[in-house]
Each structure stands twice: as C-alpha cells, then as structure tokens.
Design a protein around this motif. Structure first.
Motif, PDB file in Angstrom:
ATOM      1  N   LEU A  38     -54.155  28.274  18.175  1.00  0.00           N
ATOM      2  CA  LEU A  38     -53.394  28.148  19.410  1.00  0.00           C
ATOM      3  C   LEU A  38     -51.953  27.802  19.091  1.00  0.00           C
ATOM      4  O   LEU A  38     -51.680  26.970  18.230  1.00  0.00           O
ATOM      5  CB  LEU A  38     -53.990  27.068  20.311  1.00  0.00           C
ATOM      6  N   GLU A  39     -51.068  28.448  19.804  1.00  0.00           N
ATOM      7  CA  GLU A  39     -49.633  28.190  19.681  1.00  0.00           C
ATOM      8  C   GLU A  39     -49.196  27.492  20.960  1.00  0.00           C
ATOM      9  O   GLU A  39     -49.528  27.942  22.054  1.00  0.00           O
ATOM     10  CB  GLU A  39     -48.902  29.524  19.522  1.00  0.00           C
ATOM     11  N   HIS A  40     -48.504  26.396  20.830  1.00  0.00           N
ATOM     12  CA  HIS A  40     -48.006  25.672  21.994  1.00  0.00           C
ATOM     13  C   HIS A  40     -46.630  26.212  22.348  1.00  0.00           C
ATOM     14  O   HIS A  40     -45.695  26.139  21.561  1.00  0.00           O
ATOM     15  CB  HIS A  40     -47.959  24.171  21.718  1.00  0.00           C
ATOM     16  N   CYS A  41     -46.528  26.754  23.539  1.00  0.00           N
ATOM     17  CA  CYS A  41     -45.286  27.365  24.017  1.00  0.00           C
ATOM     18  C   CYS A  41     -44.559  26.389  24.942  1.00  0.00           C
ATOM     19  O   CYS A  41     -44.993  25.257  25.152  1.00  0.00           O
ATOM     20  CB  CYS A  41     -45.600  28.659  24.773  1.00  0.00           C
ATOM     21  N   ALA A  42     -43.487  26.864  25.517  1.00  0.00           N
ATOM     22  CA  ALA A  42     -42.692  26.049  26.436  1.00  0.00           C
ATOM     23  C   ALA A  42     -43.500  25.667  27.665  1.00  0.00           C
ATOM     24  O   ALA A  42     -44.433  26.354  28.058  1.00  0.00           O
ATOM     25  CB  ALA A  42     -41.452  26.833  26.855  1.00  0.00           C
ATOM     26  N   ALA A  43     -43.161  24.571  28.265  1.00  0.00           N
ATOM     27  CA  ALA A  43     -43.762  24.061  29.502  1.00  0.00           C
ATOM     28  C   ALA A  43     -45.255  23.780  29.348  1.00  0.00           C
ATOM     29  O   ALA A  43     -46.017  23.898  30.303  1.00  0.00           O
ATOM     30  CB  ALA A  43     -43.521  25.035  30.653  1.00  0.00           C
ATOM     31  N   ALA A  45     -47.591  25.436  27.961  1.00  0.00           N
ATOM     32  CA  ALA A  45     -48.481  26.601  27.904  1.00  0.00           C
ATOM     33  C   ALA A  45     -48.990  26.798  26.481  1.00  0.00           C
ATOM     34  O   ALA A  45     -48.336  26.394  25.509  1.00  0.00           O
ATOM     35  CB  ALA A  45     -47.747  27.848  28.378  1.00  0.00           C
ATOM     36  N   ARG A  46     -50.163  27.392  26.368  1.00  0.00           N
ATOM     37  CA  ARG A  46     -50.734  27.691  25.059  1.00  0.00           C
ATOM     38  C   ARG A  46     -51.009  29.179  24.976  1.00  0.00           C
ATOM     39  O   ARG A  46     -51.300  29.826  25.984  1.00  0.00           O
ATOM     40  CB  ARG A  46     -52.029  26.918  24.841  1.00  0.00           C
ATOM     41  N   ARG A  47     -50.946  29.698  23.763  1.00  0.00           N
ATOM     42  CA  ARG A  47     -51.202  31.122  23.533  1.00  0.00           C
ATOM     43  C   ARG A  47     -52.053  31.234  22.278  1.00  0.00           C
ATOM     44  O   ARG A  47     -51.764  30.615  21.253  1.00  0.00           O
ATOM     45  CB  ARG A  47     -49.882  31.860  23.337  1.00  0.00           C
ATOM     46  N   ALA A  48     -53.103  32.052  22.355  1.00  0.00           N
ATOM     47  CA  ALA A  48     -53.989  32.253  21.207  1.00  0.00           C
ATOM     48  C   ALA A  48     -53.436  33.378  20.337  1.00  0.00           C
ATOM     49  O   ALA A  48     -52.821  34.323  20.835  1.00  0.00           O
ATOM     50  CB  ALA A  48     -55.390  32.602  21.684  1.00  0.00           C
ATOM     51  N   TYR A  49     -53.639  33.248  19.034  1.00  0.00           N
ATOM     52  CA  TYR A  49     -53.289  34.315  18.104  1.00  0.00           C
ATOM     53  C   TYR A  49     -54.295  34.314  16.962  1.00  0.00           C
ATOM     54  O   TYR A  49     -54.986  33.319  16.723  1.00  0.00           O
ATOM     55  CB  TYR A  49     -51.853  34.172  17.589  1.00  0.00           C
ATOM     56  N   LEU A  50     -54.428  35.447  16.287  1.00  0.00           N
ATOM     57  CA  LEU A  50     -55.374  35.570  15.193  1.00  0.00           C
ATOM     58  C   LEU A  50     -54.823  34.946  13.927  1.00  0.00           C
ATOM     59  O   LEU A  50     -53.630  35.054  13.640  1.00  0.00           O
ATOM     60  CB  LEU A  50     -55.683  37.041  14.897  1.00  0.00           C
ATOM     61  N   THR A  51     -55.694  34.322  13.175  1.00  0.00           N
ATOM     62  CA  THR A  51     -55.329  33.846  11.851  1.00  0.00           C
ATOM     63  C   THR A  51     -55.473  35.018  10.882  1.00  0.00           C
ATOM     64  O   THR A  51     -55.959  36.096  11.251  1.00  0.00           O
ATOM     65  CB  THR A  51     -56.263  32.707  11.409  1.00  0.00           C
ATOM     66  N   GLU A  52     -55.077  34.814   9.660  1.00  0.00           N
ATOM     67  CA  GLU A  52     -55.240  35.856   8.643  1.00  0.00           C
ATOM     68  C   GLU A  52     -56.724  36.199   8.482  1.00  0.00           C
ATOM     69  O   GLU A  52     -57.087  37.359   8.330  1.00  0.00           O
ATOM     70  CB  GLU A  52     -54.655  35.389   7.314  1.00  0.00           C
ATOM     71  N   LYS A  53     -57.560  35.186   8.561  1.00  0.00           N
ATOM     72  CA  LYS A  53     -59.012  35.396   8.461  1.00  0.00           C
ATOM     73  C   LYS A  53     -59.517  36.254   9.630  1.00  0.00           C
ATOM     74  O   LYS A  53     -60.355  37.142   9.456  1.00  0.00           O
ATOM     75  CB  LYS A  53     -59.708  34.036   8.448  1.00  0.00           C
ATOM     76  N   GLY A  54     -59.006  36.004  10.823  1.00  0.00           N
ATOM     77  CA  GLY A  54     -59.381  36.787  12.001  1.00  0.00           C
ATOM     78  C   GLY A  54     -58.914  38.227  11.900  1.00  0.00           C
ATOM     79  O   GLY A  54     -59.639  39.166  12.249  1.00  0.00           O
ATOM     80  N   GLU A  55     -57.674  38.423  11.430  1.00  0.00           N
ATOM     81  CA  GLU A  55     -57.142  39.777  11.217  1.00  0.00           C
ATOM     82  C   GLU A  55     -57.987  40.540  10.200  1.00  0.00           C
ATOM     83  O   GLU A  55     -58.328  41.698  10.401  1.00  0.00           O
ATOM     84  CB  GLU A  55     -55.691  39.717  10.732  1.00  0.00           C
ATOM     85  N   THR A  56     -58.323  39.865   9.097  1.00  0.00           N
ATOM     86  CA  THR A  56     -59.128  40.492   8.049  1.00  0.00           C
ATOM     87  C   THR A  56     -60.487  40.893   8.592  1.00  0.00           C
ATOM     88  O   THR A  56     -60.986  41.979   8.293  1.00  0.00           O
ATOM     89  CB  THR A  56     -59.290  39.531   6.855  1.00  0.00           C
ATOM     90  N   PHE A  57     -61.074  40.036   9.400  1.00  0.00           N
ATOM     91  CA  PHE A  57     -62.381  40.317   9.995  1.00  0.00           C
ATOM     92  C   PHE A  57     -62.324  41.574  10.860  1.00  0.00           C
ATOM     93  O   PHE A  57     -63.150  42.474  10.722  1.00  0.00           O
ATOM     94  CB  PHE A  57     -62.837  39.113  10.827  1.00  0.00           C
ATOM     95  N   LEU A  58     -61.334  41.659  11.749  1.00  0.00           N
ATOM     96  CA  LEU A  58     -61.224  42.830  12.619  1.00  0.00           C
ATOM     97  C   LEU A  58     -60.817  44.077  11.840  1.00  0.00           C
ATOM     98  O   LEU A  58     -61.296  45.178  12.125  1.00  0.00           O
ATOM     99  CB  LEU A  58     -60.237  42.569  13.760  1.00  0.00           C
ATOM    100  N   ASP A  59     -59.936  43.928  10.858  1.00  0.00           N
ATOM    101  CA  ASP A  59     -59.513  45.076  10.052  1.00  0.00           C
ATOM    102  C   ASP A  59     -60.668  45.662   9.258  1.00  0.00           C
ATOM    103  O   ASP A  59     -60.703  46.864   9.006  1.00  0.00           O
ATOM    104  CB  ASP A  59     -58.378  44.691   9.107  1.00  0.00           C
ATOM    105  N   ALA A  60     -61.613  44.819   8.853  1.00  0.00           N
ATOM    106  CA  ALA A  60     -62.773  45.318   8.118  1.00  0.00           C
ATOM    107  C   ALA A  60     -63.627  46.219   9.004  1.00  0.00           C
ATOM    108  O   ALA A  60     -64.241  47.167   8.520  1.00  0.00           O
ATOM    109  CB  ALA A  60     -63.609  44.156   7.607  1.00  0.00           C
ATOM    110  N   LEU A  61     -63.636  45.946  10.294  1.00  0.00           N
ATOM    111  CA  LEU A  61     -64.429  46.754  11.219  1.00  0.00           C
ATOM    112  C   LEU A  61     -63.665  47.962  11.733  1.00  0.00           C
ATOM    113  O   LEU A  61     -64.230  49.039  11.887  1.00  0.00           O
ATOM    114  CB  LEU A  61     -64.886  45.897  12.393  1.00  0.00           C
ATOM    115  N   HIS A  62     -62.397  47.774  12.022  1.00  0.00           N
ATOM    116  CA  HIS A  62     -61.562  48.876  12.508  1.00  0.00           C
ATOM    117  C   HIS A  62     -60.098  48.518  12.287  1.00  0.00           C
ATOM    118  O   HIS A  62     -59.528  47.747  13.056  1.00  0.00           O
ATOM    119  CB  HIS A  62     -61.811  49.136  13.985  1.00  0.00           C
ATOM    120  N   PRO A  63     -59.503  49.057  11.251  1.00  0.00           N
ATOM    121  CA  PRO A  63     -58.100  48.742  10.971  1.00  0.00           C
ATOM    122  C   PRO A  63     -57.194  49.123  12.135  1.00  0.00           C
ATOM    123  O   PRO A  63     -57.298  50.214  12.668  1.00  0.00           O
ATOM    124  CB  PRO A  63     -57.782  49.569   9.731  1.00  0.00           C
ATOM    125  N   SER A  64     -56.331  48.210  12.523  1.00  0.00           N
ATOM    126  CA  SER A  64     -55.442  48.468  13.660  1.00  0.00           C
ATOM    127  C   SER A  64     -54.275  49.368  13.298  1.00  0.00           C
ATOM    128  O   SER A  64     -53.730  50.049  14.145  1.00  0.00           O
ATOM    129  CB  SER A  64     -54.897  47.145  14.205  1.00  0.00           C
TER     130      SER A  64
END
Length: 102
Positions: A38-43, A45-64
């Motif tokens: 989670l990234e803490h934004c202004a005011a 707010a929070r925003r989710a983003y993938l970690t390197e591990k998450g990117e690797t997991f999805l790329d193994a199934l279907h590279p973006s």
C-alpha cells in the motif's frame, strides 16, 4: 496458493488499482504474502500496487509486456486469418493457411 478472488484482486491491482476496495479481505491476503503493498497518498488516501514478487507471479502466468497472439478458431469471422504477419528480409509477409488462397 491463491483463491480465485485473491488472484482476481491481484490482477485488479495491476490493471486498475484505483478501483480496489481497501477493506477487501483478499487484499489483506495479498499484503500478507507480500504480493502487493500500500502506498499512502495525499489526504490519507491509500493506493495498492504490486511488489516485484507480485509482478513476477503474474508475469509467469501471462506477461504484460508480451503482445498476445490471436489464434484462428472456428466461427471467428468466416475463417479469416487473425495470425500475426511474419517479417522476412525487412518486408512483412502475410501468413496463409495451407490450401487457402490469400
């Protein structure tokens, strides 16, 4: 192993993080597995983003970053080829199925 809902949430984090409900239990599971952060934004707010591990997991199934190739299937527009053209000697050449005139 991820549940179908957790997997769908992981894909949503990649494609549309602004649409995620931050109170979803699936998001908590992804945070625990260190697939998302989670990234803490202004005011506050929070925003989710993938970690390197998450990117690797999805790329193994279907590279973006790899374009998907279309496959010719029955009923896809009267048998027209949707295959990617090949490049030979710097010139594009349409791929034609055997026995069919281009």
């Amino acid at each position: 192993m991820l549940s179908p809902h957790e997997f769908a949430t992981l894909m949503l984090v990649r494609q549309a993080p602004e649409q995620i409900d931050m109170n979803r239990a699936e998001l908590d599971a992804l945070l625990e597995r260190q697939l998302a952060m989670l990234e803490h934004c202004a005011a506050g707010a929070r925003r989710a983003y993938l970690t390197e591990k998450g990117e690797t997991f999805l790329d193994a199934l279907h590279p973006s970053d790899t374009p998907r190739r279309s496959r010719k299937t029955a009923g896809n527009g009267g048998g027209e080829s949707t295959e990617t053209p090949s490049v030979q000697d710097g010139r594009t050449k349409e791929i034609v199925a055997p026995g069919r005139a281009g």
